[in-house]
Write a protein that holds these residues in place. Sequence first.
Motif, PDB file in Angstrom:
ATOM      1  N   TYR A  85       0.798  -1.221   0.000  1.00 20.63           N
ATOM      2  CA  TYR A  85       0.000   0.000   0.000  1.00 20.63           C
ATOM      3  C   TYR A  85       0.836   1.280   0.000  1.00 20.63           C
ATOM      4  O   TYR A  85       0.278   2.375   0.120  1.00 20.63           O
ATOM      5  CB  TYR A  85      -0.922   0.028   1.233  1.00 20.63           C
ATOM      6  CG  TYR A  85      -1.800  -1.185   1.377  1.00 20.63           C
ATOM      7  CD1 TYR A  85      -2.626  -1.606   0.343  1.00 20.63           C
ATOM      8  CD2 TYR A  85      -1.810  -1.918   2.566  1.00 20.63           C
ATOM      9  CE1 TYR A  85      -3.445  -2.719   0.482  1.00 20.63           C
ATOM     10  CE2 TYR A  85      -2.624  -3.033   2.711  1.00 20.63           C
ATOM     11  CZ  TYR A  85      -3.433  -3.438   1.666  1.00 20.63           C
ATOM     12  OH  TYR A  85      -4.230  -4.544   1.811  1.00 20.63           O
TER      13      TYR A  85
ATOM     14  N   ASP B 235       2.226   3.067  -2.252  1.00 13.99           N
ATOM     15  CA  ASP B 235       1.878   4.065  -3.265  1.00 13.99           C
ATOM     16  C   ASP B 235       0.479   4.624  -3.075  1.00 13.99           C
ATOM     17  O   ASP B 235       0.143   5.666  -3.655  1.00 13.99           O
ATOM     18  CB  ASP B 235       1.997   3.461  -4.671  1.00 13.99           C
ATOM     19  CG  ASP B 235       3.440   3.152  -5.044  1.00 13.99           C
ATOM     20  OD1 ASP B 235       4.343   3.793  -4.475  1.00 13.99           O
ATOM     21  OD2 ASP B 235       3.643   2.269  -5.887  1.00 13.99           O
ATOM     22  N   ASP B 236      -0.335   3.956  -2.280  1.00 14.62           N
ATOM     23  CA  ASP B 236      -1.712   4.398  -2.050  1.00 14.62           C
ATOM     24  C   ASP B 236      -2.129   3.998  -0.641  1.00 14.62           C
ATOM     25  O   ASP B 236      -2.856   3.022  -0.447  1.00 14.62           O
ATOM     26  CB  ASP B 236      -2.648   3.770  -3.088  1.00 14.62           C
ATOM     27  CG  ASP B 236      -4.089   4.252  -2.957  1.00 14.62           C
ATOM     28  OD1 ASP B 236      -4.330   5.223  -2.214  1.00 14.62           O
ATOM     29  OD2 ASP B 236      -4.986   3.635  -3.584  1.00 14.62           O
TER      30      ASP B 236
END
Length: 309
Positions: free
Chosen positions: A227, A229-230
């Motif tokens: 997660y 990157d987001d």
Amino acid sequence: MTVDVTVVGGGISGLACARAVRDAGGSVRVIDRGRRPGGRLSSRTIDGRAVDLGASYFVVGDDERFARVAADWEARGVARGWTDTFSAIDADGSVTRKTGPLRWAALGGSRALVLDLADGADVESGREVAHAAPFRVDGVDAGEVVLAMPEPQARRLTDGIPVAPQEWEPVIAVVLRWDKRRWPADLHGAFVNGDPEVAFLADDGDRRGDDAPVLVVHTTGAAARRYLDDPDAAIPPVATATRRLLGIDVEPVSAVAHRWTFARPTRTTGEPFFRSPGLSLCGDAWGESAAVRTAWSSGDALGRALAAS
């Protein structure tokens, strides 16, 4: 005017270093890229209250100098002993209560510990340093330069430092708030075994002493890597896992995620700090075990060594 020491990084290690230099009569400047000092002892205002996103607690341990600092924090109402009992939760939801050392917490959020150390210091916040070298920061004379940050971040700022690369584990901290507390009052904090999403959770209202129905949940390293990157993508699986582990039958009313790319070192060096002429490193990877007290002790020891020279 050039100061004796310039510390880059406004976490607890950097401010402990700065305080030690100041206490010895030296001049020191702290540069931090955040809006306020804090580093991984970070608190963020969510729904009108400060929530601890980084280190979940601290243990005093056997460092007499840090013990005196903790006693002073307690006497002035900055920190308090929180609990000596945590839980171990297995993936099937079974819970075992375990006693251990007293865990401490800050009443005003963990950032208050760093802000207390920063009181009276020359701190320049909101500045991103581009390059550090012996005795220079961004091409300007800076005295002894201290990089108080994870080694991978320090390496980005220099042309090369003669230390072995360090591996760090990421964490996504997910803040979950309910309409009321829906878990046992004696939960305090819990280590989770065998769950792919959740590694640790803390009752933030219990930790802070205001009984807010807020849990702060830390992901496993493997989940955090998925997660990075987001970070918001971690919220649904973490909320689902937390509800399952604690037997909560309703969704939280709000949720916030925060990414820590370099949350904790996978191993420590065993040395209190790294020092070379004009450029030194300190932090929680420089000690026997990664902990808040290690970060403070590393910075304090380096600051005293620099002042003595």
